[in-house]
Design a protein around this motif. Structure first.
Motif, PDB file in Angstrom:
ATOM      1  N   ALA A 129       1.801  13.568  -4.249  1.00 49.12           N
ATOM      2  CA  ALA A 129       0.414  12.963  -4.003  1.00 49.12           C
ATOM      3  C   ALA A 129      -0.081  11.889  -4.921  1.00 49.12           C
ATOM      4  CB  ALA A 129      -0.442  14.250  -3.344  1.00 49.12           C
ATOM      5  N   GLN A 130       0.105  12.434  -6.238  1.00 46.54           N
ATOM      6  CA  GLN A 130      -0.577  11.715  -7.293  1.00 46.54           C
ATOM      7  C   GLN A 130       0.168  10.311  -7.252  1.00 46.54           C
ATOM      8  OE1 GLN A 130       0.087  14.654 -10.010  1.00 46.54           O
ATOM      9  NE2 GLN A 130      -2.084  14.909 -10.345  1.00 46.54           N
ATOM     10  N   VAL A 135       0.443   4.238  -5.895  1.00 45.29           N
ATOM     11  CA  VAL A 135       0.867   3.178  -5.417  1.00 45.29           C
ATOM     12  C   VAL A 135       0.223   2.775  -4.070  1.00 45.29           C
ATOM     13  CG1 VAL A 135       3.001   3.596  -6.755  1.00 45.29           C
ATOM     14  CG2 VAL A 135       2.783   4.392  -4.296  1.00 45.29           C
ATOM     15  N   HIS A 136      -0.954   3.459  -3.611  1.00 46.53           N
ATOM     16  CA  HIS A 136      -1.466   3.293  -2.468  1.00 46.53           C
ATOM     17  C   HIS A 136      -0.594   3.290  -1.398  1.00 46.53           C
ATOM     18  CE1 HIS A 136      -4.934   1.973  -4.962  1.00 46.53           C
ATOM     19  NE2 HIS A 136      -3.959   1.065  -5.472  1.00 46.53           N
ATOM     20  N   HIS A 137       0.223   4.305  -1.159  1.00 49.85           N
ATOM     21  CA  HIS A 137       1.089   4.551  -0.154  1.00 49.85           C
ATOM     22  C   HIS A 137       0.534   4.694   1.138  1.00 49.85           C
ATOM     23  CE1 HIS A 137       4.665   5.888   1.815  1.00 49.85           C
ATOM     24  NE2 HIS A 137       4.214   6.753   2.360  1.00 49.85           N
ATOM     25  N   VAL A 138       1.153   4.101   2.116  1.00 52.99           N
ATOM     26  CA  VAL A 138       0.484   4.096   3.504  1.00 52.99           C
ATOM     27  C   VAL A 138       1.527   4.707   4.343  1.00 52.99           C
ATOM     28  CG1 VAL A 138      -0.559   2.812   5.426  1.00 52.99           C
ATOM     29  CG2 VAL A 138      -1.093   2.178   3.045  1.00 52.99           C
ATOM     30  N   LYS A 145       4.615  12.395   6.804  1.00 52.19           N
ATOM     31  CA  LYS A 145       3.587  12.794   6.326  1.00 52.19           C
ATOM     32  C   LYS A 145       3.441  12.661   4.804  1.00 52.19           C
ATOM     33  CE  LYS A 145       3.296  16.750   9.665  1.00 52.19           C
ATOM     34  NZ  LYS A 145       3.293  18.154   9.991  1.00 52.19           N
ATOM     35  N   THR A 146       2.323  12.870   4.436  1.00 54.61           N
ATOM     36  CA  THR A 146       1.960  12.274   2.928  1.00 54.61           C
ATOM     37  C   THR A 146       2.156  13.719   1.914  1.00 54.61           C
ATOM     38  OG1 THR A 146      -0.555  13.117   2.992  1.00 54.61           O
ATOM     39  CG2 THR A 146      -0.151  10.804   3.574  1.00 54.61           C
TER      40      THR A 146
END
Length: 259
Positions: A129-130, A135-138, A145-146
């Motif tokens: 998650a960090q 990297v501003h993952h979308v 899922k994140t």
């Protein structure tokens, strides 16, 4: 292990660790331990955990450690150029990997082992998650899922199993526990890990405790002291790594086989 190059020094004391790792080698890859057999204690541990079980993390930790051992082996026997930092840095990773495998396998109770495994998965997803935040993952796929969402699933599973709140695994604590289980001196093993970590992070104090000065060179700003590896202390760390590797292999084989 090949003979050291002239002037390199004698690193033959690393041979037992290299030989222990070679047992798991097959051609161009390392062979991970097999999936736990149905009816084994390890399979019973992992049944409610599914893909977040003990076995998957043990196999991943073991494989990572073996590749670090191989990197050191090639540095010593193929490249034949050893600096004062790299052996400590690589063996630090090896020690953490193999100690983690032992720690996961050797919890005293089924719930205790499940708690350890889910605590590691919780930390794994926290780190993911960090990275995703950095990297501003979308999320794009409907089933994707994140890391934070997966982390919440792990926590929910722990609650459903009636496990106590998950805790952040600490490397030093894992190493002490694993060393005690494998018959090593826990404080000495942790001390070796601290030295290795110091070298890995470029700290000054390890040179005073685990390196040997070999000369002094004058520089415009003063003097530069040359150091070489303290073979006795590096051998102690390598021996601890080998012991943990062999203990992991024995325990995994025992716990993944039905009684």
């Amino acid at each position: 292990m090949s003979a050291p190059a002239p002037g390199l020094g004698d690193f033959s004391y690393l041979g037992p660790l290299f030989d222990a790792a070679a047992v798991h080698r097959a051609d161009d890859h390392f062979v991970p331990p097999p999936e736990p057999a149905v009816g084994s204690s390890l399979a019973q541990d992992d049944e409610p955990l599914k893909s977040w079980g003990v076995a998957n993390f043990v196999r991943s930790s073991l494989t990572a450690g073996l590749f670090h051992v191989e990197a050191l082996n090639k540095l010593v026997t193929v490249v034949r150029k050893v600096d004062p930092y790299s052996p400590w840095t690589l063996l630090r990773c090896v020690l953490e990997n193999f100690a983690t495998a032992v720690w996961l396998l050797e919890g005293q109770t089924c719930d205790g082992r499940r708690h350890r495994a889910l605590s590691l998965w919780d930390e794994d997803f926290r780190n993911r998650a960090q990275h995703e935040a950095d990297v501003h993952h979308v999320v794009t796929g409907p089933d994707e899922k994140t890391g934070e969402q997966r982390r919440q699933e792990v926590k929910q599973l722990a609650d459903n199993l009636g496990l106590c709140p998950l805790s952040t695994p600490r490397a030093g604590e894992i190493i002490v526990t694993a060393a005690s289980t494998a018959g090593l001196d826990p404080e000495q093993t942790r001390a070796s890990w601290r030295v290795a970590s110091g070298f890995a992070h470029g700290r000054f104090w390890p040179h005073l405790r685990a390196a040997e000065p070999t000369g002094v060179v004058s520089t415009p700003g003063g003097r530069l002291i040359s150091f070489q590896v303290d073979d006795k202390q590096l051998e102690s760390l390598a021996t601890a790594c080998r012991t943990l590797l062999e203990h992991t292999a024995r325990q995994y084989a025992s716990r993944s086989t039905p009684p």
